[in-house]
Design an enzyme around this catalytic site. Structure first.
Site, PDB file in Angstrom:
ATOM      1  N   LYS A 183      -4.550   2.493  34.352  1.00 12.88           N
ATOM      2  CA  LYS A 183      -5.250   2.179  34.992  1.00 12.88           C
ATOM      3  C   LYS A 183      -4.087   1.196  35.821  1.00 12.88           C
ATOM      4  O   LYS A 183      -4.010   0.010  35.676  1.00 12.88           O
ATOM      5  CB  LYS A 183      -6.831   1.734  35.191  1.00 12.88           C
ATOM      6  CG  LYS A 183      -7.416   1.337  36.719  1.00 12.88           C
ATOM      7  CD  LYS A 183      -8.571   0.243  37.144  1.00 12.88           C
ATOM      8  CE  LYS A 183      -7.751  -1.084  37.103  1.00 12.88           C
ATOM      9  NZ  LYS A 183      -7.125  -1.405  38.596  1.00 12.88           N
ATOM     10  N   GLU A 258      -2.023 -10.115  28.095  1.00 12.37           N
ATOM     11  CA  GLU A 258      -1.113 -11.187  28.516  1.00 12.37           C
ATOM     12  C   GLU A 258      -1.505 -11.618  29.651  1.00 12.37           C
ATOM     13  O   GLU A 258      -1.855 -10.462  30.610  1.00 12.37           O
ATOM     14  CB  GLU A 258       0.248  -9.889  28.439  1.00 12.37           C
ATOM     15  CG  GLU A 258       0.336  -9.407  26.862  1.00 12.37           C
ATOM     16  CD  GLU A 258       1.622 -10.620  26.532  1.00 12.37           C
ATOM     17  OE1 GLU A 258       1.489 -10.943  27.181  1.00 12.37           O
ATOM     18  OE2 GLU A 258       1.463  -9.630  25.652  1.00 12.37           O
ATOM     19  N   CYS A 292       5.231 -13.585  35.089  1.00 11.75           N
ATOM     20  CA  CYS A 292       4.123 -15.070  34.707  1.00 11.75           C
ATOM     21  C   CYS A 292       4.881 -15.750  33.643  1.00 11.75           C
ATOM     22  O   CYS A 292       3.724 -16.955  33.496  1.00 11.75           O
ATOM     23  CB  CYS A 292       3.861 -13.617  33.400  1.00 11.75           C
ATOM     24  SG  CYS A 292       4.543 -12.892  32.382  1.00 11.75           S
ATOM     25  N   GLU A 391      -1.253 -21.621  37.803  1.00 11.72           N
ATOM     26  CA  GLU A 391      -0.616 -20.450  38.405  1.00 11.72           C
ATOM     27  C   GLU A 391      -0.679 -19.826  39.864  1.00 11.72           C
ATOM     28  O   GLU A 391      -1.675 -19.522  40.525  1.00 11.72           O
ATOM     29  CB  GLU A 391      -0.908 -19.622  37.762  1.00 11.72           C
ATOM     30  CG  GLU A 391       0.338 -18.113  37.724  1.00 11.72           C
ATOM     31  CD  GLU A 391      -0.204 -17.247  36.913  1.00 11.72           C
ATOM     32  OE1 GLU A 391      -0.994 -16.693  37.032  1.00 11.72           O
ATOM     33  OE2 GLU A 391       0.804 -16.929  35.623  1.00 11.72           O
TER      34      GLU A 391
HETATM   35  P1  NAD Z   1      -5.627  -9.136  38.017  1.00  5.65           P
HETATM   36  O1  NAD Z   1      -6.129  -9.791  37.448  1.00  5.65           O
HETATM   37  O2  NAD Z   1      -5.887  -9.435  39.437  1.00  5.65           O
HETATM   38  O3  NAD Z   1      -5.627  -7.926  37.577  1.00  5.65           O
HETATM   39  C1  NAD Z   1      -4.184  -7.280  36.458  1.00  5.65           C
HETATM   40  C2  NAD Z   1      -5.445  -5.490  36.556  1.00  5.65           C
HETATM   41  O4  NAD Z   1      -6.802  -5.696  36.090  1.00  5.65           O
HETATM   42  C3  NAD Z   1      -5.386  -4.631  38.189  1.00  5.65           C
HETATM   43  O5  NAD Z   1      -5.145  -3.658  37.075  1.00  5.65           O
HETATM   44  C4  NAD Z   1      -7.101  -5.137  38.704  1.00  5.65           C
HETATM   45  O6  NAD Z   1      -6.960  -4.069  39.097  1.00  5.65           O
HETATM   46  C5  NAD Z   1      -7.693  -5.211  37.582  1.00  5.65           C
HETATM   47  N1  NAD Z   1      -8.860  -6.082  36.966  1.00  5.65           N
HETATM   48  C6  NAD Z   1      -9.607  -6.552  37.930  1.00  5.65           C
HETATM   49  N2  NAD Z   1     -10.658  -6.450  37.248  1.00  5.65           N
HETATM   50  C7  NAD Z   1     -10.893  -6.169  36.590  1.00  5.65           C
HETATM   51  C8  NAD Z   1     -11.841  -6.760  35.520  1.00  5.65           C
HETATM   52  N3  NAD Z   1     -12.703  -6.978  36.065  1.00  5.65           N
HETATM   53  N4  NAD Z   1     -12.008  -6.077  34.826  1.00  5.65           N
HETATM   54  C9  NAD Z   1     -11.109  -4.756  34.186  1.00  5.65           C
HETATM   55  N5  NAD Z   1      -9.887  -4.872  35.252  1.00  5.65           N
HETATM   56  C10 NAD Z   1     -10.005  -5.524  36.081  1.00  5.65           C
HETATM   57  O7  NAD Z   1      -3.716  -9.627  37.744  1.00  5.65           O
HETATM   58  P2  NAD Z   1      -2.908  -8.988  38.950  1.00  5.65           P
HETATM   59  O8  NAD Z   1      -3.275 -10.230  40.162  1.00  5.65           O
HETATM   60  O9  NAD Z   1      -2.721  -8.223  39.382  1.00  5.65           O
HETATM   61  O10 NAD Z   1      -1.427  -9.807  38.347  1.00  5.65           O
HETATM   62  C11 NAD Z   1      -0.932 -11.255  38.353  1.00  5.65           C
HETATM   63  C12 NAD Z   1      -1.302 -11.520  36.895  1.00  5.65           C
HETATM   64  O11 NAD Z   1      -0.871 -11.018  36.193  1.00  5.65           O
HETATM   65  C13 NAD Z   1      -0.633 -13.123  37.067  1.00  5.65           C
HETATM   66  O12 NAD Z   1      -1.996 -14.262  36.340  1.00  5.65           O
HETATM   67  C14 NAD Z   1       0.707 -12.677  35.672  1.00  5.65           C
HETATM   68  O13 NAD Z   1       0.770 -14.247  35.502  1.00  5.65           O
HETATM   69  C15 NAD Z   1       0.089 -11.793  35.277  1.00  5.65           C
HETATM   70  N6  NAD Z   1       0.934 -11.690  34.164  1.00  5.65           N
HETATM   71  C16 NAD Z   1       1.105 -11.599  32.873  1.00  5.65           C
HETATM   72  C17 NAD Z   1       1.882 -11.617  32.744  1.00  5.65           C
HETATM   73  C18 NAD Z   1       2.213 -11.332  30.393  1.00  5.65           C
HETATM   74  O14 NAD Z   1       3.214 -10.173  30.057  1.00  5.65           O
HETATM   75  N7  NAD Z   1       1.233 -12.120  30.452  1.00  5.65           N
HETATM   76  C19 NAD Z   1       2.679 -10.468  32.868  1.00  5.65           C
HETATM   77  C20 NAD Z   1       2.871 -10.024  33.752  1.00  5.65           C
HETATM   78  C21 NAD Z   1       1.992 -10.803  34.964  1.00  5.65           C
END
Ligand code: NAD
Length: 488
Positions: A183, A258, A292, A391
């Site tokens: 997804k 992650e 991240c 963040e």
């Molecule tokens: P997000 O958590 O809003 O969304 C990530 C994914 O999860 C999307 O596909 C979203 O549709 C889905 N999602 C949202 N709510 C959900 C739920 N309740 N249940 C299941 N799936 C759900 O994150 P974002 O805004 O897309 O990305 C930015 C974040 O990702 C930042 O916090 C960043 O630090 C983190 N990130 C971490 C890493 C790592 O390796 N640690 C790498 C890249 C990004």
């Protein structure tokens, strides 16, 4: 290279069971280019019913007459083929990634896509090296372990490295013999869908990889609770990670997370100041700070602080945001209007908290369209300010002066995150001492933001659960079975 690929001009469907299907709701959503604010194309929006069908297909593909019957050598060969095709179409993929995310074309081509190829090749090679062991039990028995696939893996990924983070999950999952439901974020679905098409060409059997763009709150959480999905591999915000962990309780599925970060990057006064300043600049402004592990808290030792600030400001001054499809651009637009507003709001918070804005802090006036924001640096930040604790996920750097080794280690670790850290010094002993003291999953010394398929990555504390990449990154995609045979 920069022409819009035909793939981005057509509406795109869901990829389930090796077929391209309308959503069961017939609904579409708009995929927007953050550089122009224009709609790139429409994408079918998956529903819970579509997830059910994908789960069934992924379960069927686990059977012996499909992927489940492939030998490890055959699995490896298919993954190698996928890697070769991605290399072949790398320019198309890079353009799609830039259209969707606003990251520069150079970053898309040489980081996102090139590293995705590396990761696929690495795990293609691993498929034939997943081994069990024999165990020294009582001589009345012959006892050994087997590593088996977990089953159907739900991969939920964010928008900042859409294809790369999907490949971090898909490659080890397939190498270990699992099937996948991916997804992508609704903001960046293009490369995931184009990748599905590529896997068809590589001969991946139907149902092994299914791609369902849709809302996290709807189908993401449904995947987490779904009894037919055996594991969730998630990358995204820490808060979402907590919801996912809570949602997985009923089915007790395997979960790796992650999550976010607020990584400290430390310049000691004995560092090569030019190298450290350049490194610190790239540590935060790479991919517009939407990283991240971005080095968003820069700790500079008293004595070299003014020199570092001067060098950072000089670099920021000549880093003008612009069209990410241009080869010469070094800073593209943020992903969305809401992300832009978030960074603008943190800029106001920083000023109110008493930090000193030394450069940036606004949209470039000449760019009327697009979610652009200038590289922004705050000096005189205290570690307890919001801009140093939360963040931000944008091109905003907080610079904090420090007194001595113990002071900086205490402040660096004073966060609930623990994804990464950076150290700049010429003193090897100090670097080793600091790398041991820092509570972070990755520590870079005299470098920052380096990755390799062989090097595990993941977070301490609330930055995550588990590790991705490397041989360690395979384990979460296997179940360990112990077999006892009586020899009497
Ligand atoms: P997000 O958590 O809003 O969304 C990530 C994914 O999860 C999307 O596909 C979203 O549709 C889905 N999602 C949202 N709510 C959900 C739920 N309740 N249940 C299941 N799936 C759900 O994150 P974002 O805004 O897309 O990305 C930015 C974040 O990702 C930042 O916090 C960043 O630090 C983190 N990130 C971490 C890493 C790592 O390796 N640690 C790498 C890249 C990004």
């Amino acid at each position: 290279m920069n022409q819009v690929p035909a793939f981005a001009k057509e509406p795109q469907l869901l990829f389930i069971n090796g077929r391209w299907l309308e959503s069961s709701s017939q609904q579409y959503f708009e995929d927007v280019n953050p550089a122009t604010e224009e709609v790139i194309t429409n994408i079918a929006k998956a529903t819970k019913k579509d997830v059910d069908f994908a789960v069934k297909s992924a379960q069927e593909a686990m059977r012996g007459n499909s992927w489940g019957g492939f030998s490890s050598k055959q699995r490896g060969k298919v993954i190698f083929k996928i890697a070769a095709l991605l290399e072949k179409y790398k320019e198309e993929f890079a353009t799609l990634e830039t259209l969707d995310t606003g990251k520069t074309i150079t970053e898309s081509l040489y980081a996102d896509i090139a590293t995705s190829v590396d990761v696929l090749e690495y795990y293609a090679g691993c498929a034939t090296k997943i081994e069990g062991t024999t165990l020294p039990t009582d001589s009345k028995f012959f006892t050994f372990t087997l590593k088996e696939p977990v089953g159907v893996v739900g991969c939920i990924v964010p928008w900042n490295f859409p294809l790369l983070l999907a490949v971090w999950k898909i490659a080890p999952a397939l190498a270990a013999g699992n099937t996948v439901i991916l997804k992508p974020s609704m903001m960046t679905p293009l490369t995931a869908l184009r990748f599905a098409k590529l896997t068809e060409e590589a001969g991946l059997p139907p149902g092994v990889l299914n791609v369902l763009p849709g809302a996290g709150s709807e189908i993401g959480s449904y995947m987490v609770e779904h009894p037919g999905i055996n594991k969730i591999s998630f990358t995204g915000e820490t808060q979402t990670g907590k919801e996912i962990l809570a949602g997985s309780v009923d089915t007790l599925k395997r979960v790796t997370l992650e999550l976010g970060g607020k990584s400290p990057n430390i310049i000691f006064k004995d560092a090569d100041i030019e190298m450290a300043s350049k490194g610190a600049f790239n540590a935060i402004f790479y991919n517009k700070g939407e990283v991240c592990c971005a080095g968003s808290r820069l700790f500079v030792e008293r004595g070299v602080h003014a020199d570092v600030i001067t060098r950072l400001v000089e670099r920021a001054g000549r880093t003008t945001p612009g069209d990410p499809l241009k080869q010469t651009t070094r800073l593209g637009p943020l992903i969305s209007r809401s992300q832009l507003e978030k960074v603008q709001s943190y800029t106001e918070t920083g000023k109110k908290e008493g930090a000193q804005l030394v450069i940036g802090g606004e949209k470039p006036k000449e760019l009327l369209k697009g979610y652009y924001f200038k590289p922004t640096i705050f000096d005189g930040v205290r570690n307890d300010m919001k801009i140093a604790r939360e963040e931000i996920f944008g091109p905003l750097l907080s610079v904090i002066e420090f007194e001595d080794f113990n002071d900086v280690i205490t402040k660096s670790n004073d966060t609930f995150y623990g994804l990464a850290a950076g150290i700049w010094t010429r003193d090897v002993s100090k670097a080793i001492k600091a790398s041991r003291a820092l509570k972070a999953g990755t520590v870079w010394i005299n470098c920052y933001n380096f990755f390799d398929a062989s090097a595990p990555f993941g977070g301490y504390k609330q930055s995550g659960v588990g590790r991705e990449l490397g041989l360690k990154g395979l384990d979460p995609y296997t179940e360990l079975k112990t077999v006892w045979i009586s020899t009497e």
